[in-house]
Write an enzyme that holds these catalytic residues in place. Sequence first.
Site, short mmCIF file in Angstrom:
data_model
loop_
_atom_site.label_atom_id
_atom_site.label_comp_id
_atom_site.label_asym_id
_atom_site.label_seq_id
_atom_site.Cartn_x
_atom_site.Cartn_y
_atom_site.Cartn_z
N HIS A 7 0.84 -1.21 0.00
CA HIS A 7 0.00 0.00 0.00
C HIS A 7 0.87 1.26 0.00
O HIS A 7 1.23 1.77 1.06
CB HIS A 7 -0.90 -0.04 1.25
CG HIS A 7 -1.99 0.96 1.25
ND1 HIS A 7 -3.20 0.74 1.87
CD2 HIS A 7 -2.09 2.20 0.71
CE1 HIS A 7 -3.97 1.79 1.71
NE2 HIS A 7 -3.31 2.72 1.02
N HIS A 25 1.48 5.24 -2.07
CA HIS A 25 1.00 6.25 -3.02
C HIS A 25 2.25 6.98 -3.53
O HIS A 25 2.76 7.87 -2.86
CB HIS A 25 0.09 7.25 -2.32
CG HIS A 25 -1.15 6.65 -1.72
ND1 HIS A 25 -2.37 6.68 -2.35
CD2 HIS A 25 -1.36 6.00 -0.55
CE1 HIS A 25 -3.28 6.08 -1.60
NE2 HIS A 25 -2.69 5.65 -0.50
N PHE A 26 2.74 6.56 -4.69
CA PHE A 26 3.96 7.19 -5.22
C PHE A 26 3.65 8.38 -6.14
O PHE A 26 4.54 8.95 -6.75
CB PHE A 26 4.85 6.15 -5.90
CG PHE A 26 5.74 5.38 -4.93
CD1 PHE A 26 5.67 5.61 -3.56
CD2 PHE A 26 6.64 4.43 -5.37
CE1 PHE A 26 6.49 4.91 -2.65
CE2 PHE A 26 7.47 3.74 -4.49
CZ PHE A 26 7.39 3.98 -3.13
N ARG A 27 2.37 8.72 -6.26
CA ARG A 27 1.93 10.04 -6.77
C ARG A 27 2.11 10.33 -8.25
O ARG A 27 1.81 11.44 -8.69
CB ARG A 27 2.62 11.17 -5.98
CG ARG A 27 2.45 11.11 -4.48
CD ARG A 27 1.01 11.20 -4.09
NE ARG A 27 0.83 11.39 -2.65
CZ ARG A 27 -0.29 11.08 -2.02
NH1 ARG A 27 -1.32 10.58 -2.68
NH2 ARG A 27 -0.39 11.26 -0.73
N ASN A 76 -5.06 6.41 -6.86
CA ASN A 76 -5.69 7.75 -6.74
C ASN A 76 -4.72 8.86 -7.15
O ASN A 76 -4.48 9.81 -6.42
CB ASN A 76 -6.20 7.98 -5.31
CG ASN A 76 -5.10 7.95 -4.27
OD1 ASN A 76 -4.06 7.31 -4.46
ND2 ASN A 76 -5.31 8.64 -3.16
N HIS A 119 -10.87 0.74 0.99
CA HIS A 119 -10.70 1.75 2.03
C HIS A 119 -12.09 1.87 2.63
O HIS A 119 -12.99 2.43 2.02
CB HIS A 119 -10.24 3.08 1.42
CG HIS A 119 -10.11 4.17 2.43
ND1 HIS A 119 -8.95 4.91 2.59
CD2 HIS A 119 -10.97 4.66 3.35
CE1 HIS A 119 -9.12 5.80 3.55
NE2 HIS A 119 -10.35 5.67 4.03
N ASP A 136 0.67 2.41 3.79
CA ASP A 136 -0.15 3.54 3.33
C ASP A 136 0.73 4.79 3.22
O ASP A 136 0.34 5.89 3.63
CB ASP A 136 -1.35 3.79 4.25
CG ASP A 136 -2.40 4.66 3.57
OD1 ASP A 136 -2.23 5.01 2.39
OD2 ASP A 136 -3.40 5.00 4.24
N HIS A 189 2.84 14.09 1.52
CA HIS A 189 2.43 15.43 1.11
C HIS A 189 3.52 16.38 1.58
O HIS A 189 4.16 16.12 2.61
CB HIS A 189 1.10 15.82 1.78
CG HIS A 189 -0.05 14.93 1.40
ND1 HIS A 189 -0.72 15.02 0.20
CD2 HIS A 189 -0.64 13.91 2.08
CE1 HIS A 189 -1.68 14.11 0.16
NE2 HIS A 189 -1.65 13.43 1.29
O1 DOR Z 1 -4.54 9.57 4.50
C1 DOR Z 1 -4.72 9.16 3.36
N1 DOR Z 1 -3.97 9.58 2.34
N2 DOR Z 1 -5.69 8.26 3.14
C2 DOR Z 1 -6.07 7.93 1.90
O2 DOR Z 1 -7.01 7.20 1.76
C3 DOR Z 1 -5.38 8.48 0.73
C4 DOR Z 1 -4.05 8.95 1.07
C5 DOR Z 1 -3.46 9.86 0.02
O3 DOR Z 1 -3.49 9.48 -1.15
O4 DOR Z 1 -2.96 10.92 0.37
ZN ZN Z 2 -3.85 4.69 0.97
#
Ligand code: DOR
Ligand code: ZN
Length: 436
Positions: A61, A63-65, A95, A176, A298, A302
Amino acid sequence: MNTILKNGQVYNSKKNRFAFLDLAIKDGRIAQIKKGIRAGQHDLIVDCKGKHIIPGLIDAHVHFREPGDEQKEDFLSGSRAAAAGGVTTVLDMPNTNPPVVSGRVLAQKRELAGKSLVNYGFYVLGCAENADQLSLFKNIAGIKVYLGSSTGNYGVDDLGVFAQILEYTPGLVVVHAECGHLLRYFAKKYEMIGMHHRMRPNVCAQVSVADACILASSFKKRLHIAHMSTKEEVAFLKMHKTPQITCEVSPHHLFLNESFFRKQGNFGKMNPPLRYEEDRKALWQAIKEGLVDLIATDHAPHTKEEKEQDFRDAPCGVPGVQTMLPLLLNAVHEKKLSLADVVRLCSENPAQVFGIEKRGQLSVGYHADICVVDLKKKGTIRNEEQQSKCSWTPFHGWKCTGWPVMTMVNGNVVYRNGAIDESAKGVEVRFRDLLS
Ligand code: DOR
Ligand code: ZN
């Protein structure tokens, strides 16, 4: 050139224990594991005396953006963080901007991931627009569904749409699980107090996990619950978990509680939110009892600037791919779990749950994704040492005993004693079809 790891304690997945053995790597695969392997003239020998050799971690899990939010992370920076944290494979969430909802965006992502130093796999986002197309995606980790809104507002509130997604997904659906309707109600009710965990209380996750499990069972589908965070979800799954249902927890829910949010504000703001101490304890107990299948970070970076905005505007998410292993090794040091548990939860089980071929174990013929750890090494997690583009971590200042000292991906040394080698790239992993 072959590589031989000598004098270390090697983890044996079949016997669930460590033994003093040598491990030889040839053409990116594990070629031999036995005592006293003789090195050839051109072989690279790595002395692992005093160290433990485990399969590289598989973080299911992250998120490499990419594409769209490269100021937060990209496949190179994210994979540098992974390598420094002993993680050799990541499964990247959909996402992004644009989100992975079509074959076109998935193909774009496959290209962008070419610069990753660790191996990778991808999720596709399940939503109303693509619900009847989901069987067309090949070699993916699974279909990710946000049952309530989180970063990117891709929530599927309508259980009818979720049912359709389940029906059309041949493999695994990952949820989720926070109920969108309840999130809206509580966000409105508590918007004035600005307490993230009050705006997304436990019951949102509890209701949503129950919905997801009931529907997945009804359609006889494989369901994986991402970042379980509450004592209520634990209690529900204790009663209702079946072999078709798996679940994960994230390090921030294991090591932090809502008091961190109260002190650090947006740097402790994520979804699901940090919970109460009793929830945190219930998650550890669930690990102990074998209810939890895997730990996944996860990793949701940011930038500091984004986090320093007003509570309402600041995005949700914290980085984690580099810090998971030191935190867990420190938990091993504190006897909260064993190193074999870490291997099971972070390497073997992720490979099994997602059907990743020939990874997650130290066995002859498997890809040489390997992490060497020093259980005695002491060090402090520091913002300055984070490889993620966001260059902060909620665990800044935490002292850990137990650190990864070397990471090999497909037989190549990518990380060793603080230095990263960018010359070899990772590959896309192969998923076995999980039709049941
Ligand atoms: O805290 C979170 N950040 N929960 C998520 O479901 C998405 C993730 C994000 O992509 O920043
Ligand atoms: Zn996530």
